[in-house]
Design an enzyme around this catalytic site. Structure first.
Site, PDB file in Angstrom:
ATOM      1  N   ARG A 152      -0.212  -9.001  13.188  1.00  0.00           N
ATOM      2  CA  ARG A 152      -0.822  -7.987  12.298  1.00  0.00           C
ATOM      3  C   ARG A 152      -1.705  -8.669  11.248  1.00  0.00           C
ATOM      4  NH1 ARG A 152       4.489  -5.683  10.411  1.00  0.00           N
ATOM      5  NH2 ARG A 152       3.308  -4.453   8.910  1.00  0.00           N
ATOM      6  N   ARG A 174      11.778  -2.092  10.165  1.00  0.00           N
ATOM      7  CA  ARG A 174      10.742  -1.629  11.088  1.00  0.00           C
ATOM      8  C   ARG A 174      10.644  -2.570  12.287  1.00  0.00           C
ATOM      9  NH1 ARG A 174       5.344  -0.004   7.891  1.00  0.00           N
ATOM     10  NH2 ARG A 174       4.400  -1.262   9.522  1.00  0.00           N
ATOM     11  N   ARG A 199      11.739  -6.041   3.865  1.00  0.00           N
ATOM     12  CA  ARG A 199      11.532  -4.590   3.799  1.00  0.00           C
ATOM     13  C   ARG A 199      12.604  -3.841   4.598  1.00  0.00           C
ATOM     14  NH1 ARG A 199       5.860  -2.064   5.212  1.00  0.00           N
ATOM     15  NH2 ARG A 199       6.108  -3.250   7.128  1.00  0.00           N
ATOM     16  N   LYS A 211       0.827  -1.225   0.000  1.00  0.00           N
ATOM     17  CA  LYS A 211       0.000   0.000   0.000  1.00  0.00           C
ATOM     18  C   LYS A 211       0.859   1.272   0.000  1.00  0.00           C
ATOM     19  CE  LYS A 211      -1.946  -1.153   3.887  1.00  0.00           C
ATOM     20  NZ  LYS A 211      -1.305  -2.445   4.210  1.00  0.00           N
ATOM     21  N   ARG A 246      -9.378   0.849   9.117  1.00  0.00           N
ATOM     22  CA  ARG A 246      -9.010  -0.523   9.448  1.00  0.00           C
ATOM     23  C   ARG A 246     -10.090  -1.203  10.266  1.00  0.00           C
ATOM     24  NH1 ARG A 246      -3.307   0.441   9.235  1.00  0.00           N
ATOM     25  NH2 ARG A 246      -2.069  -1.440   9.396  1.00  0.00           N
TER      26      ARG A 246
HETATM   27  P1  AP5 Z   1       4.909  -1.589   1.734  1.00  0.00           P
HETATM   28  O1  AP5 Z   1       4.551  -0.663   0.620  1.00  0.00           O
HETATM   29  O2  AP5 Z   1       5.731  -1.053   2.853  1.00  0.00           O
HETATM   30  O3  AP5 Z   1       3.609  -2.352   2.280  1.00  0.00           O
HETATM   31  P2  AP5 Z   1       2.340  -1.833   3.069  1.00  0.00           P
HETATM   32  O4  AP5 Z   1       1.147  -2.513   2.509  1.00  0.00           O
HETATM   33  O5  AP5 Z   1       2.330  -0.348   3.142  1.00  0.00           O
HETATM   34  O6  AP5 Z   1       2.655  -2.509   4.471  1.00  0.00           O
HETATM   35  P3  AP5 Z   1       2.637  -1.959   5.966  1.00  0.00           P
HETATM   36  O7  AP5 Z   1       3.360  -3.028   6.763  1.00  0.00           O
HETATM   37  O8  AP5 Z   1       3.182  -0.572   6.060  1.00  0.00           O
HETATM   38  O9  AP5 Z   1       1.170  -1.988   6.299  1.00  0.00           O
HETATM   39  P4  AP5 Z   1       0.551  -2.088   7.681  1.00  0.00           P
HETATM   40  O10 AP5 Z   1      -0.845  -1.858   7.321  1.00  0.00           O
HETATM   41  O11 AP5 Z   1       0.839  -3.322   8.452  1.00  0.00           O
HETATM   42  O12 AP5 Z   1       1.353  -0.975   8.540  1.00  0.00           O
HETATM   43  P5  AP5 Z   1       1.000   0.528   8.915  1.00  0.00           P
HETATM   44  O13 AP5 Z   1       2.239   1.307   8.870  1.00  0.00           O
HETATM   45  O14 AP5 Z   1      -0.200   0.983   8.190  1.00  0.00           O
HETATM   46  O15 AP5 Z   1       5.653  -2.834   1.052  1.00  0.00           O
HETATM   47  C1  AP5 Z   1       6.144  -3.921   1.828  1.00  0.00           C
HETATM   48  C2  AP5 Z   1       7.477  -4.427   1.250  1.00  0.00           C
HETATM   49  O16 AP5 Z   1       7.250  -5.044   0.003  1.00  0.00           O
HETATM   50  C3  AP5 Z   1       8.508  -3.325   0.965  1.00  0.00           C
HETATM   51  O17 AP5 Z   1       9.774  -3.841   1.215  1.00  0.00           O
HETATM   52  C4  AP5 Z   1       8.332  -3.032  -0.524  1.00  0.00           C
HETATM   53  O18 AP5 Z   1       9.538  -2.570  -1.088  1.00  0.00           O
HETATM   54  C5  AP5 Z   1       7.929  -4.388  -1.059  1.00  0.00           C
HETATM   55  N1  AP5 Z   1       6.959  -4.351  -2.152  1.00  0.00           N
HETATM   56  C6  AP5 Z   1       5.827  -3.607  -2.201  1.00  0.00           C
HETATM   57  N2  AP5 Z   1       5.121  -3.898  -3.313  1.00  0.00           N
HETATM   58  C7  AP5 Z   1       5.820  -4.875  -3.955  1.00  0.00           C
HETATM   59  C8  AP5 Z   1       5.584  -5.622  -5.143  1.00  0.00           C
HETATM   60  N3  AP5 Z   1       4.479  -5.432  -5.881  1.00  0.00           N
HETATM   61  N4  AP5 Z   1       6.494  -6.554  -5.502  1.00  0.00           N
HETATM   62  C9  AP5 Z   1       7.577  -6.775  -4.735  1.00  0.00           C
HETATM   63  N5  AP5 Z   1       7.847  -6.097  -3.595  1.00  0.00           N
HETATM   64  C10 AP5 Z   1       6.984  -5.172  -3.211  1.00  0.00           C
HETATM   65  O19 AP5 Z   1       0.531   0.332  10.460  1.00  0.00           O
HETATM   66  C11 AP5 Z   1       1.448   0.022  11.481  1.00  0.00           C
HETATM   67  C12 AP5 Z   1       0.752   0.018  12.820  1.00  0.00           C
HETATM   68  O20 AP5 Z   1       0.173   1.312  13.104  1.00  0.00           O
HETATM   69  C13 AP5 Z   1      -0.445  -0.959  12.974  1.00  0.00           C
HETATM   70  O21 AP5 Z   1      -0.010  -2.255  13.308  1.00  0.00           O
HETATM   71  C14 AP5 Z   1      -1.243  -0.274  14.114  1.00  0.00           C
HETATM   72  O22 AP5 Z   1      -0.630  -0.524  15.373  1.00  0.00           O
HETATM   73  C15 AP5 Z   1      -1.079   1.207  13.786  1.00  0.00           C
HETATM   74  N6  AP5 Z   1      -2.138   1.727  12.899  1.00  0.00           N
HETATM   75  C16 AP5 Z   1      -1.952   2.295  11.666  1.00  0.00           C
HETATM   76  N7  AP5 Z   1      -3.137   2.637  11.117  1.00  0.00           N
HETATM   77  C17 AP5 Z   1      -4.091   2.290  12.014  1.00  0.00           C
HETATM   78  C18 AP5 Z   1      -5.527   2.353  12.004  1.00  0.00           C
HETATM   79  N8  AP5 Z   1      -6.188   2.866  10.939  1.00  0.00           N
HETATM   80  N9  AP5 Z   1      -6.198   1.875  13.075  1.00  0.00           N
HETATM   81  C19 AP5 Z   1      -5.545   1.366  14.144  1.00  0.00           C
HETATM   82  N10 AP5 Z   1      -4.189   1.254  14.206  1.00  0.00           N
HETATM   83  C20 AP5 Z   1      -3.464   1.706  13.160  1.00  0.00           C
END
Ligand code: AP5
Ligand code: ZN
Length: 211
Positions: free
Chosen positions: A166, A155, A122, A13, A88
């Site tokens: 997660r 991370r 990552r 994402k 979420r």
């Molecule tokens: P990346 O683009 O980083 O993936 P992502 O989907 O953004 O993954 P996240 O882990 O950031 O999502 P998340 O939802 O768990 O974490 P968030 O920060 O929102 O890509 C991943 C890897 O793959 C990278 O290395 C990239 O280079 C590679 N890649 C990407 N696309 C590719 C492809 N097509 N082919 C090959 N490689 C590829 O949330 C973190 C924490 O914050 C949560 O656990 C929670 O505690 C809190 N939080 C955040 N939002 C909320 C909410 N709305 N409600 C409650 N808690 C929340």
């Protein structure tokens, strides 16, 4: 262009949102990035959310909703926004309708083993937020950000146990959110199994057709 990007952790994402943000000039708002920044600063908000992020648990709805509401009220969001990682929960989706109803919800999906491999490899830049992958999107100099020269880090929530937590939470929460947008005719599904250089043009093409 008012968009939400939803899908499991590690599906890409953030990677796709950054590309769309650059292409169309609309802000990329990641709730995860906001929280990590506040934790780094040691702010009150950072202290409140740290434990949730460290364990891979969801931050309580009232905190997240308030953060998103404030961010979307800023001037740069008047043209539109890409929300990454929000909503979420169903409560978050319903709250968002009240202050900034998104036009489209892009749902990204990929196989479990793909997701696990993406999260395991990552690396992120702690300074500018650029996202890399040791195999699929390596920086030019290993371990160093191409954009700002800062050493890359892993991370804290990308450990196998926290990743499993997660993914479990994602599976528990997501069906109602997907239905929420599907029933309203606003869901766009994207197959994210391919490499990012294949997925990004698909997303951009879909957006060009929609706008
Ligand atoms: P990346 O683009 O980083 O993936 P992502 O989907 O953004 O993954 P996240 O882990 O950031 O999502 P998340 O939802 O768990 O974490 P968030 O920060 O929102 O890509 C991943 C890897 O793959 C990278 O290395 C990239 O280079 C590679 N890649 C990407 N696309 C590719 C492809 N097509 N082919 C090959 N490689 C590829 O949330 C973190 C924490 O914050 C949560 O656990 C929670 O505690 C809190 N939080 C955040 N939002 C909320 C909410 N709305 N409600 C409650 N808690 C929340
Ligand atoms: Zn950087």
């Amino acid at each position: 262009m008012k968009l939400v990007f939803i899908g499991p952790p590690g599906v890409g994402k953030g990677t796709y949102a950054k590309a769309v943000s650059e292409k169309f000039g609309i802000p990329h708002i990641s709730t995860g990035d906001i929280f990590r920044e506040e934790i780094k600063k040691g702010s009150e908000l950072g202290k409140r959310v740290k434990e949730f992020l460290d364990k891979g648990l969801l931050v309580p709805d009232d905190i997240v909703i308030e953060v998103v509401k404030q961010r979307l009220s800023m001037d740069d969001c008047r043209k539109g926004f890409i929300l990454d990682g929000f909503p979420r929960t169903l409560q978050q989706a319903e709250a968002l309708e009240q202050f900034a109803s998104p036009e489209w919800a892009f749902l990204f999906q990929a196989r479990d083993e793909t997701i696990l491999e993406r999260l395991g490899g990552r690396r992120v830049c702690p300074k500018c937020g650029a996202i890399y992958h040791i195999k699929y999107m390596p920086p030019k100099v290993p371990g160093i950000c191409d954009k700002c020269g800062t050493p890359l880090i892993q991370r804290k929530d990308d450990t196998p146990e926290v990743i499993m937590e997660r993914l479990k939470i994602y599976r528990e929460q997501f069906t109602p959110i997907i239905l929420f947008y599907k029933e309203r005719g606003r869901l766009v599904e994207i197959d994210a199994n391919e490499q990012a250089d294949k997925v990004v043009p698909v997303v951009i093409e879909r957006l060009r057709k929609l706008y």
